[in-house]
Enzyme design. Structure first.
Site, PDB file in Angstrom:
ATOM      1  N   ASP A  48       0.809  -1.220   0.000  1.00 22.09           N
ATOM      2  CA  ASP A  48       0.000   0.000   0.000  1.00 22.09           C
ATOM      3  C   ASP A  48       0.841   1.268   0.000  1.00 22.09           C
ATOM      4  O   ASP A  48       0.418   2.303   0.520  1.00 22.09           O
ATOM      5  CB  ASP A  48      -0.964   0.026   1.209  1.00 22.09           C
ATOM      6  CG  ASP A  48      -1.759  -1.261   1.317  1.00 22.09           C
ATOM      7  OD1 ASP A  48      -2.256  -1.706   0.272  1.00 22.09           O
ATOM      8  OD2 ASP A  48      -1.867  -1.826   2.415  1.00 22.09           O
ATOM      9  N   GLY A 101       1.767   2.925  -2.660  1.00 21.53           N
ATOM     10  CA  GLY A 101       1.369   3.839  -3.738  1.00 21.53           C
ATOM     11  C   GLY A 101       2.033   3.473  -5.062  1.00 21.53           C
ATOM     12  O   GLY A 101       2.246   4.345  -5.913  1.00 21.53           O
ATOM     13  N   LYS A 102       2.314   2.187  -5.219  1.00 21.01           N
ATOM     14  CA  LYS A 102       3.010   1.734  -6.435  1.00 21.01           C
ATOM     15  C   LYS A 102       2.198   2.056  -7.696  1.00 21.01           C
ATOM     16  O   LYS A 102       2.750   2.498  -8.705  1.00 21.01           O
ATOM     17  CB  LYS A 102       3.266   0.220  -6.367  1.00 21.01           C
ATOM     18  CG  LYS A 102       4.224  -0.182  -5.258  1.00 21.01           C
ATOM     19  CD  LYS A 102       4.292  -1.672  -5.076  1.00 21.01           C
ATOM     20  CE  LYS A 102       3.056  -2.278  -4.474  1.00 21.01           C
ATOM     21  NZ  LYS A 102       2.785  -1.978  -3.063  1.00 21.01           N
ATOM     22  N   GLY A 103       0.884   1.824  -7.619  1.00 22.33           N
ATOM     23  CA  GLY A 103       0.028   2.042  -8.794  1.00 22.33           C
ATOM     24  C   GLY A 103       0.153   3.456  -9.308  1.00 22.33           C
ATOM     25  O   GLY A 103       0.321   3.687 -10.512  1.00 22.33           O
ATOM     26  N   ARG A 142     -10.438  -3.029   4.681  1.00 24.43           N
ATOM     27  CA  ARG A 142     -10.091  -3.106   6.115  1.00 24.43           C
ATOM     28  C   ARG A 142      -9.273  -1.891   6.536  1.00 24.43           C
ATOM     29  O   ARG A 142      -8.446  -1.397   5.759  1.00 24.43           O
ATOM     30  CB  ARG A 142      -9.232  -4.356   6.378  1.00 24.43           C
ATOM     31  CG  ARG A 142      -9.987  -5.654   6.225  1.00 24.43           C
ATOM     32  CD  ARG A 142      -9.080  -6.827   6.507  1.00 24.43           C
ATOM     33  NE  ARG A 142      -8.062  -6.996   5.477  1.00 24.43           N
ATOM     34  CZ  ARG A 142      -7.088  -7.890   5.519  1.00 24.43           C
ATOM     35  NH1 ARG A 142      -6.969  -8.692   6.565  1.00 24.43           N
ATOM     36  NH2 ARG A 142      -6.220  -8.004   4.549  1.00 24.43           N
ATOM     37  N   THR A 152      -8.374  -3.302  -1.511  1.00 16.81           N
ATOM     38  CA  THR A 152      -8.969  -4.569  -1.926  1.00 16.81           C
ATOM     39  C   THR A 152     -10.034  -5.034  -0.951  1.00 16.81           C
ATOM     40  O   THR A 152     -11.098  -5.499  -1.342  1.00 16.81           O
ATOM     41  CB  THR A 152      -7.855  -5.643  -2.050  1.00 16.81           C
ATOM     42  OG1 THR A 152      -6.946  -5.203  -3.051  1.00 16.81           O
ATOM     43  CG2 THR A 152      -8.404  -7.007  -2.433  1.00 16.81           C
TER      44      THR A 152
HETATM   45  P1  IMP Z   1      -2.662 -12.799   1.220  1.00 21.06           P
HETATM   46  O1  IMP Z   1      -1.545 -12.481   0.304  1.00 21.06           O
HETATM   47  O2  IMP Z   1      -3.990 -12.346   0.726  1.00 21.06           O
HETATM   48  O3  IMP Z   1      -2.677 -14.223   1.648  1.00 21.06           O
HETATM   49  O4  IMP Z   1      -2.429 -11.966   2.577  1.00 21.06           O
HETATM   50  C1  IMP Z   1      -1.276 -12.185   3.399  1.00 21.06           C
HETATM   51  C2  IMP Z   1      -0.930 -10.913   4.159  1.00 21.06           C
HETATM   52  O5  IMP Z   1      -0.468  -9.935   3.225  1.00 21.06           O
HETATM   53  C3  IMP Z   1      -2.094 -10.264   4.899  1.00 21.06           C
HETATM   54  O6  IMP Z   1      -1.593  -9.634   6.066  1.00 21.06           O
HETATM   55  C4  IMP Z   1      -2.593  -9.218   3.919  1.00 21.06           C
HETATM   56  O7  IMP Z   1      -3.257  -8.152   4.568  1.00 21.06           O
HETATM   57  C5  IMP Z   1      -1.285  -8.770   3.319  1.00 21.06           C
HETATM   58  N1  IMP Z   1      -1.444  -8.277   1.948  1.00 21.06           N
HETATM   59  C6  IMP Z   1      -1.658  -8.990   0.831  1.00 21.06           C
HETATM   60  N2  IMP Z   1      -1.730  -8.195  -0.245  1.00 21.06           N
HETATM   61  C7  IMP Z   1      -1.567  -6.941   0.203  1.00 21.06           C
HETATM   62  C8  IMP Z   1      -1.514  -5.671  -0.443  1.00 21.06           C
HETATM   63  O8  IMP Z   1      -1.619  -5.547  -1.663  1.00 21.06           O
HETATM   64  N3  IMP Z   1      -1.316  -4.599   0.371  1.00 21.06           N
HETATM   65  C9  IMP Z   1      -1.145  -4.726   1.710  1.00 21.06           C
HETATM   66  N4  IMP Z   1      -1.175  -5.882   2.351  1.00 21.06           N
HETATM   67  C10 IMP Z   1      -1.377  -6.985   1.604  1.00 21.06           C
END
Ligand code: IMP
Length: 425
Positions: free
Chosen positions: A13, A15-17, A303, A300
């Site tokens: 998160d 700000g890559k996009g 939360r 996404t």
């Molecule tokens: P998963 O990759 O969905 O299994 O999530 C594993 C962990 O990585 C969790 O703590 C998610 O909240 C975090 N996570 C997954 N993708 C992102 C993202 O794009 N931004 C921030 N946190 C992420």
């Protein structure tokens, strides 16, 4: 031509996009190298917000090729939704969006398995986005996965059935209460597969090698952040791919000696979504202010993100692991109005002062040691030139550059494309 990388240095998160979108005019090809629809890359231009999950962030530039690399995992249902949104914007992606045949496919049962696995963990849950990322990468490394190239074969549905049946047995084994109607999920899934098939599937490593030979400029776009890397992140509270620079080599077939600039992105403070250790997390008014002013909610999952001061111990580690050559600092505008800013420059680790990221950064082992800096009160969001930035802001930037021994070449002062200040250096 060398391939440049752009990746997140914190827990995602960053700000890559936005920055990929800003940089895209300099590149012929934007290539995503890992992750999947757990990512939410937000772009803002012409007063409109766009969120991409799997599709590379160069898609809004009509002369740029956007490649979904072999290291990415694709959920056809989510991908189709992204395409529908692009259709609504009038984006003609058929000639500019390519997919690697070696990218793995997220099945509906991968998502269910993710939910069952998390539910079985109770308090120890990862806080996954529940998009099926972990189970899909498990099937990849377990050599059971279904790849994009497979769906061009006549018998792929047999392979699908065998894998989905196995997943159902695994879901039952977890013995948790997961309600689902697989038939309904499969209807959507197979429908979305037909949409996916309208796009061009390619042997992407060959495509990229030829493009390099032909002098094309390529930017590899990372997802999540370095502290979520499966090897170097805060395991087990991580994602299931290599989010660091090495992931661009395996996720695209780029040779290590062909990597050029490594742009590392970080926020001027720190956020984390999901579970796991976070030494500089704030539970006070300052943390609340960062969350509120920075709109810190997952793109996404929606939360709320946990917020805290900048952690230079972790940031330095991420710079080392990635071989960062240039830094990009995001969301400096969110810190306007803080009288003082704290920056973590060392940890007290079991009674000892250390400056590197140890094996375990759980709160019982690590207490952050802070350096206090003066804040600034000016609103930065309308500033367009480095010369307009307040002295205290520039002192903050210089302090970070000195500590990290790297230049901060871009500072972002708001979500819009236009709110980006490229420093003259
Ligand atoms: P998963 O990759 O969905 O299994 O999530 C594993 C962990 O990585 C969790 O703590 C998610 O909240 C975090 N996570 C997954 N993708 C992102 C993202 O794009 N931004 C921030 N946190 C992420």
């Amino acid at each position: 031509m060398a391939v440049d990388l752009l990746l997140g240095l914190q827990w995602g998160d960053e700000g890559k996009g936005k920055i990929v979108d800003v940089f895209t005019s300099k590149y012929n090809i934007i290539a995503r190298f890992q992750g999947g629809p757990n990512a939410g890359h937000t772009l803002v231009f012409n007063g409109k917000k766009h969120v991409l999950h799997t599709i590379p962030s160069g898609i809004f530039h009509k002369d740029t090729v956007n490649l979904v690399g072999n290291g990415v995992v694709i959920d056809p249902v989510i991908f189709k939704k992204e395409l529908v949104k692009l259709d609504e914007q009038g984006v003609d992606y058929i000639k500019s969006l390519f997919i690697s045949r070696k990218a793995h496919i997220i099945l509906p049962t991968h998502r269910l398995l993710d939910a069952a696995s998390e539910a079985s963990k109770g308090k120890a849950k990862i806080g996954s986005t529940l998009k099926g990322i972990g189970p899909t990468y498990m099937d990849k490394t377990g050599r059971n996965g279904i790849r994009v190239g497979d769906i061009e074969l006549s018998n792929w549905k047999d392979k699908y059935r065998a894998l989905a049946d196995k997943h159902e047995a695994m879901i039952a084994f977890y013995n948790v209460d997961i309600q689902y109607d697989l038939k309904e999920l499969e209807t959507d899934f197979f429908d979305a597969i037909e949409t996916l098939k309208k796009l061009k599937f390619i042997d992407s490593e060959e495509y990229l090698h030829t493009a390099q030979d032909n002098g094309k400029t390529i930017l590899a776009e990372g997802a999540q952040g370095s502290l979520l890397d499966i090897d170097f992140g805060t395991y087990p509270y991580v994602t299931s791919s290599n989010t660091t620079a090495a992931g661009a080599c395996t996720g695209l077939g780029i040779a290590p000696n062909k990597i050029g600039e490594v742009f590392g992105i970080f926020k001027a403070y720190t956020t984390r979504v999901g579970s796991g250790p976070f030494p500089t997390e704030l539970f006070d008014k300052n943390g609340e202010t960062m969350a509120k002013v920075g709109h810190e909610f997952g793109a996404t999952t929606g939360r709320p993100r946990r917020c805290g001061w900048l952690d230079l111990v972790a940031l330095k580690y991420a710079c080392q692991v990635n071989g960062v050559t240039q830094l990009i600092m995001m969301k400096g505008d969110v810190l306007s109005g803080f009288k003082n800013l704290e920056v973590c420059t060392a940890y007290n680790y079991k009674g000892e002062t250390i400056k590197h990221l140890p094996f375990n950064i759980e709160a019982e082992n690590v207490t952050p040691i802070y350096t206090k800096l003066k804040g600034w009160s000016e609103d930065l969001t309308a500033m367009t030139e480095e010369s307009q930035l307040p002295t205290e802001f520039m002192d903050y930037v210089s302090f970070l550059e000195n500590e990290l021994k790297l230049p901060i070449t871009v500072v972002s002062v708001g979500p819009d494309r236009k709110q980006t200040i490229v420093r003259k250096g």
